[in-house]
Design a protein around this motif. Structure first.
Motif, PDB file in Angstrom:
ATOM      1  N   LEU A  72      36.625   1.875   1.165  1.00 34.07           N
ATOM      2  CA  LEU A  72      36.260   3.216   0.676  1.00 34.07           C
ATOM      3  C   LEU A  72      34.745   3.421   0.713  1.00 34.07           C
ATOM      4  CD1 LEU A  72      38.772   3.725  -2.285  1.00 34.07           C
ATOM      5  CD2 LEU A  72      38.692   4.999  -0.131  1.00 34.07           C
ATOM      6  N   ASN A  73      33.967   2.376   0.387  1.00 33.83           N
ATOM      7  CA  ASN A  73      32.508   2.485   0.469  1.00 33.83           C
ATOM      8  C   ASN A  73      32.078   2.799   1.899  1.00 33.83           C
ATOM      9  OD1 ASN A  73      32.461   1.811  -2.239  1.00 33.83           O
ATOM     10  ND2 ASN A  73      31.597  -0.246  -1.952  1.00 33.83           N
ATOM     11  N   MET A  74      32.728   2.140   2.872  1.00 35.66           N
ATOM     12  CA  MET A  74      32.401   2.358   4.282  1.00 35.66           C
ATOM     13  C   MET A  74      32.783   3.776   4.716  1.00 35.66           C
ATOM     14  SD  MET A  74      33.666   0.228   7.659  1.00 35.66           S
ATOM     15  CE  MET A  74      35.305   0.928   7.684  1.00 35.66           C
ATOM     16  N   VAL A  75      33.975   4.211   4.309  1.00 34.56           N
ATOM     17  CA  VAL A  75      34.473   5.547   4.659  1.00 34.56           C
ATOM     18  C   VAL A  75      33.542   6.636   4.114  1.00 34.56           C
ATOM     19  CG1 VAL A  75      36.331   7.154   4.060  1.00 34.56           C
ATOM     20  CG2 VAL A  75      36.886   4.932   5.022  1.00 34.56           C
ATOM     21  N   LYS A  76      33.052   6.428   2.899  1.00 34.87           N
ATOM     22  CA  LYS A  76      32.092   7.360   2.300  1.00 34.87           C
ATOM     23  C   LYS A  76      30.805   7.388   3.120  1.00 34.87           C
ATOM     24  CE  LYS A  76      29.970   9.534  -1.324  1.00 34.87           C
ATOM     25  NZ  LYS A  76      29.343  10.685  -0.654  1.00 34.87           N
ATOM     26  N   ASP A  77      30.320   6.202   3.466  1.00 28.60           N
ATOM     27  CA  ASP A  77      29.083   6.084   4.233  1.00 28.60           C
ATOM     28  C   ASP A  77      29.197   6.761   5.598  1.00 28.60           C
ATOM     29  OD1 ASP A  77      26.388   4.931   4.663  1.00 28.60           O
ATOM     30  OD2 ASP A  77      27.407   3.733   6.185  1.00 28.60           O
ATOM     31  N   LEU A  78      30.416   6.751   6.159  1.00 28.84           N
ATOM     32  CA  LEU A  78      30.633   7.354   7.472  1.00 28.84           C
ATOM     33  C   LEU A  78      30.806   8.872   7.385  1.00 28.84           C
ATOM     34  CD1 LEU A  78      33.114   4.694   8.885  1.00 28.84           C
ATOM     35  CD2 LEU A  78      30.800   5.119   9.758  1.00 28.84           C
ATOM     36  N   GLY A  79      30.771   9.409   6.167  1.00 29.05           N
ATOM     37  CA  GLY A  79      30.883  10.854   5.992  1.00 29.05           C
ATOM     38  C   GLY A  79      32.294  11.397   6.082  1.00 29.05           C
ATOM     39  N   LEU A  80      33.284  10.537   5.784  1.00 30.16           N
ATOM     40  CA  LEU A  80      34.679  10.963   5.914  1.00 30.16           C
ATOM     41  C   LEU A  80      35.316  11.401   4.594  1.00 30.16           C
ATOM     42  CD1 LEU A  80      36.040   8.256   8.397  1.00 30.16           C
ATOM     43  CD2 LEU A  80      35.974  10.720   8.818  1.00 30.16           C
ATOM     44  N   GLU A  81      34.525  11.437   3.524  1.00 33.32           N
ATOM     45  CA  GLU A  81      35.102  11.696   2.198  1.00 33.32           C
ATOM     46  C   GLU A  81      35.925  12.984   2.133  1.00 33.32           C
ATOM     47  OE1 GLU A  81      34.024  11.666  -2.543  1.00 33.32           O
ATOM     48  OE2 GLU A  81      32.359  11.611  -1.110  1.00 33.32           O
ATOM     49  N   ALA A  82      35.414  14.035   2.775  1.00 34.61           N
ATOM     50  CA  ALA A  82      36.107  15.334   2.721  1.00 34.61           C
ATOM     51  C   ALA A  82      37.468  15.304   3.429  1.00 34.61           C
ATOM     52  CB  ALA A  82      35.223  16.419   3.331  1.00 34.61           C
ATOM     53  N   GLU A  83      37.661  14.295   4.274  1.00 31.67           N
ATOM     54  CA  GLU A  83      38.886  14.187   5.075  1.00 31.67           C
ATOM     55  C   GLU A  83      40.011  13.436   4.346  1.00 31.67           C
ATOM     56  OE1 GLU A  83      38.998  14.987   8.833  1.00 31.67           O
ATOM     57  OE2 GLU A  83      37.638  16.331   7.787  1.00 31.67           O
ATOM     58  N   ILE A  84      39.660  12.805   3.239  1.00 37.98           N
ATOM     59  CA  ILE A  84      40.620  11.888   2.602  1.00 37.98           C
ATOM     60  C   ILE A  84      41.820  12.617   1.995  1.00 37.98           C
ATOM     61  CG2 ILE A  84      40.877  10.455   0.531  1.00 37.98           C
ATOM     62  CD1 ILE A  84      38.939   8.655   1.521  1.00 37.98           C
ATOM     63  N   LEU A  85      43.002  12.030   2.210  1.00 36.25           N
ATOM     64  CA  LEU A  85      44.237  12.511   1.585  1.00 36.25           C
ATOM     65  C   LEU A  85      44.726  11.429   0.626  1.00 36.25           C
ATOM     66  CD1 LEU A  85      46.134  13.657   4.839  1.00 36.25           C
ATOM     67  CD2 LEU A  85      44.672  15.075   3.363  1.00 36.25           C
ATOM     68  N   PRO A  86      44.500  11.603  -0.681  1.00 34.48           N
ATOM     69  CA  PRO A  86      44.941  10.578  -1.617  1.00 34.48           C
ATOM     70  C   PRO A  86      46.386  10.781  -2.058  1.00 34.48           C
ATOM     71  CG  PRO A  86      43.332  12.067  -2.649  1.00 34.48           C
ATOM     72  CD  PRO A  86      43.753  12.674  -1.345  1.00 34.48           C
ATOM     73  N   VAL A  87      47.057   9.674  -2.364  1.00 37.15           N
ATOM     74  CA  VAL A  87      48.386   9.704  -2.986  1.00 37.15           C
ATOM     75  C   VAL A  87      48.261   8.939  -4.300  1.00 37.15           C
ATOM     76  CG1 VAL A  87      50.823   9.078  -2.753  1.00 37.15           C
ATOM     77  CG2 VAL A  87      49.476   9.640  -0.708  1.00 37.15           C
ATOM     78  N   THR A  88      48.498   9.624  -5.416  1.00 42.34           N
ATOM     79  CA  THR A  88      48.296   8.986  -6.715  1.00 42.34           C
ATOM     80  C   THR A  88      49.517   8.156  -7.128  1.00 42.34           C
ATOM     81  OG1 THR A  88      49.225  10.860  -7.899  1.00 42.34           O
ATOM     82  CG2 THR A  88      46.844  10.908  -7.495  1.00 42.34           C
TER      83      THR A  88
END
Length: 477
Positions: A72-88
């Motif tokens: 998740l730290n890497m994904v954030k760094d790559l600028g993908l945060e807005a793309e994330i689809l979480p399942v709680t």
């Protein structure tokens, strides 16, 4: 100062290693060599023009633990945060997981109620197995099969049905051959350190790597995510890393560059390709163990032997799309124990966790049928000669029988993933120890990363890339 590092293999492992190499000023040049025409390896998504997304490899990624936070730290760094689809965890896909046993779907027991009552296909409340488990003596052996471990601690029924199915779902493998120590280190350590799974889970079972959670990882805890994907599929991760590496200006990315032979040189290695050679001070290999073994020089004989001994299985991944809402139950999917149907490992109900990947204009249901694994040759024959039509036919028939679906799929895709999941058989840890000590003793400028060694999940593989770079450069990220 490390001058040139060659990274072999452009799957998620090689890409992650290159990403971490770019994060440090100590490296002048990185050369990433990939034998195929695309980067990303098993992370492979089809994005249809009407907006539907299908995964032919890994799908939901777990945020839990140090390795989950790291990704998740890497994904954030790559600028993908807005793309994330979480399942709680409260989502129906997290709460409902099924087993197909005796020609019927059974919801897996969950929560305290599920443990206190008799829940078919089990013949008695699981709370009894858990209570007895605390009293089972700990094993004296340094490894055992997953099936043996769970039979001993939780009883044969649980091992035959639930654990057998789980190993098929996670490793596409046979619980009677797979190593508990290498496949489920958490459970192995719980017994070793606390004498019990139950106590180990409650009290913790030893140190885990320290990865401080960045903002995205913190969000995953606060919102209690069970898994996550990305709007355009998980292939967005390798695509973003590739773009990051191109922009860094320090990485030479080479596609269609199969490594033929590696030979030692005065400064490190000479890597022979189809067309020409590459020189490097150090190699980080993210190749499958067998692929690396056939390229190494004969001076590495003991290492070659251990590498060849790491087996893999082939999985047929069949994506199906149906018109309308066709599922008799709602949940993540169902797994099938080997005693029920050897060829079909399980069915993932993709539309439930990730409805965002459905075609937007109308109601459809996306399913993925996983087939073969350790049973591939026995059930379907040689992967090199098997017909995709036959695999599709078997998959659609399974959906008809197991889910009572009467219609034919309106769209399908068959991906034959040859040798995609390494199998950590009993005693796997010894092979890894022998390899690492051979490399150390002979001062080889070589690091081994990827799914062949210490974890097959996307998170494990990304983390193996990070660890190799930290060890190589003496840095901490």
């Amino acid at each position: 100062l490390m001058r040139t590092i060659a990274v072999l293999g452009g799957g998620i492992g090689g890409l992650a290693a290159s990403y971490y190499l770019c994060k440090t000023p100590q490296v002048t040049k990185v050369i990433l060599l990939e034998s195929s025409s695309r980067f990303g390896g098993w992370l492979w998504s089809t994005r249809r023009s009407d907006g539907a997304v299908f995964e032919h490899g890994p799908r939901g990624i777990r945020p839990a633990g140090a390795v989950g936070r790291n990704t998740l730290n890497m994904v954030k760094d790559l600028g993908l945060e807005a793309e994330i689809l979480p399942v709680t965890y409260s989502h129906v896909a997290s709460k409902n997981r099924y087993l197909y046993v005796n020609k019927q779907l059974h919801k897996m027991p969950s929560g305290i109620r599920g443990l206190l009552h008799t829940v078919p296909p089990f013949s008695h409340p699981l709370v009894f197995d858990i209570a007895k488990e605390i009293l089972v003596k700990k094993s004296k052996t340094d490894d055992e099969s997953i099936h043996s471990f769970f039979s001993r601690r939780l009883g044969k029924e649980l091992a035959d049905i639930a654990v057998d199915s789980l190993c098929r779902g996670v490793f596409a493998g046979d619980s009677r051959k797979l190593s508990v120590r290498s496949c489920f280190p958490l459970f192995y350590n719980a017994e070793q350190r606390r004498g019990s799974l139950t106590l180990g889970m409650l009290l913790g079972s030893g140190p885990s790597p320290v990865v401080p959670p960045g903002p995205l990882a913190q969000r995953s805890v606060k919102e209690s995510w069970a898994q996550w994907s990305l709007r355009r599929g998980v292939e967005s991760i390798p695509e973003s890393i590739t773009e990051f590496l191109q922009q860094s200006g320090r990485v030479e990315l080479r596609r269609d560059a199969a490594v033929k032979q590696i030979s030692p040189s005065a400064s490190g290695w000479t890597i022979h390709l189809e067309d020409g050679v590459v020189s490097a001070d150090h190699i980080i290999s993210a190749l499958p163990a067998k692929a690396l073994s056939s390229a190494l020089p004969s001076s590495c004989q003991p290492l070659i032997q251990q590498l060849q001994d790491i087996h893999t299985v082939t999985v047929a991944v069949v994506n199906l799309e149906y018109e309308g809402s066709i599922l008799p139950v709602t949940g993540f999917g169902h797994l099938i124990p080997s005693s029920e149907d050897r060829g079909i490992l399980g069915v993932v109900y993709d539309s439930v966790p990730f409805p965002q990947h459905n075609r937007p204009d109308t109601t459809t249901t996306r399913l993925t049928v996983m087939m073969g694994g350790a049973w591939f040759d026995e059930v379907f024959g040689d992967p090199d000669t098997v017909m995709k039509e036959a695999l599709l036919e078997t998959a659609t028939r399974a959906v008809q029988c197991q889910l009572g679906v009467t219609t034919e799929p309106s769209w399908s895709w068959v991906a034959l993933q040859k040798d995609c999941i390494p199998q950590y058989y009993q005693g796997h840890f010894r092979k890894i120890d022998l390899m690492r000590s051979f490399i150390k003793k002979n001062n080889l400028p070589l690091s081994l990363i990827g799914s062949s060694y210490e974890g097959v999940s996307v998170n494990d593989v990304v983390f193996s890339g990070r660890t190799a770079v930290e060890e190589l450069l003496g840095t901490k990220f």
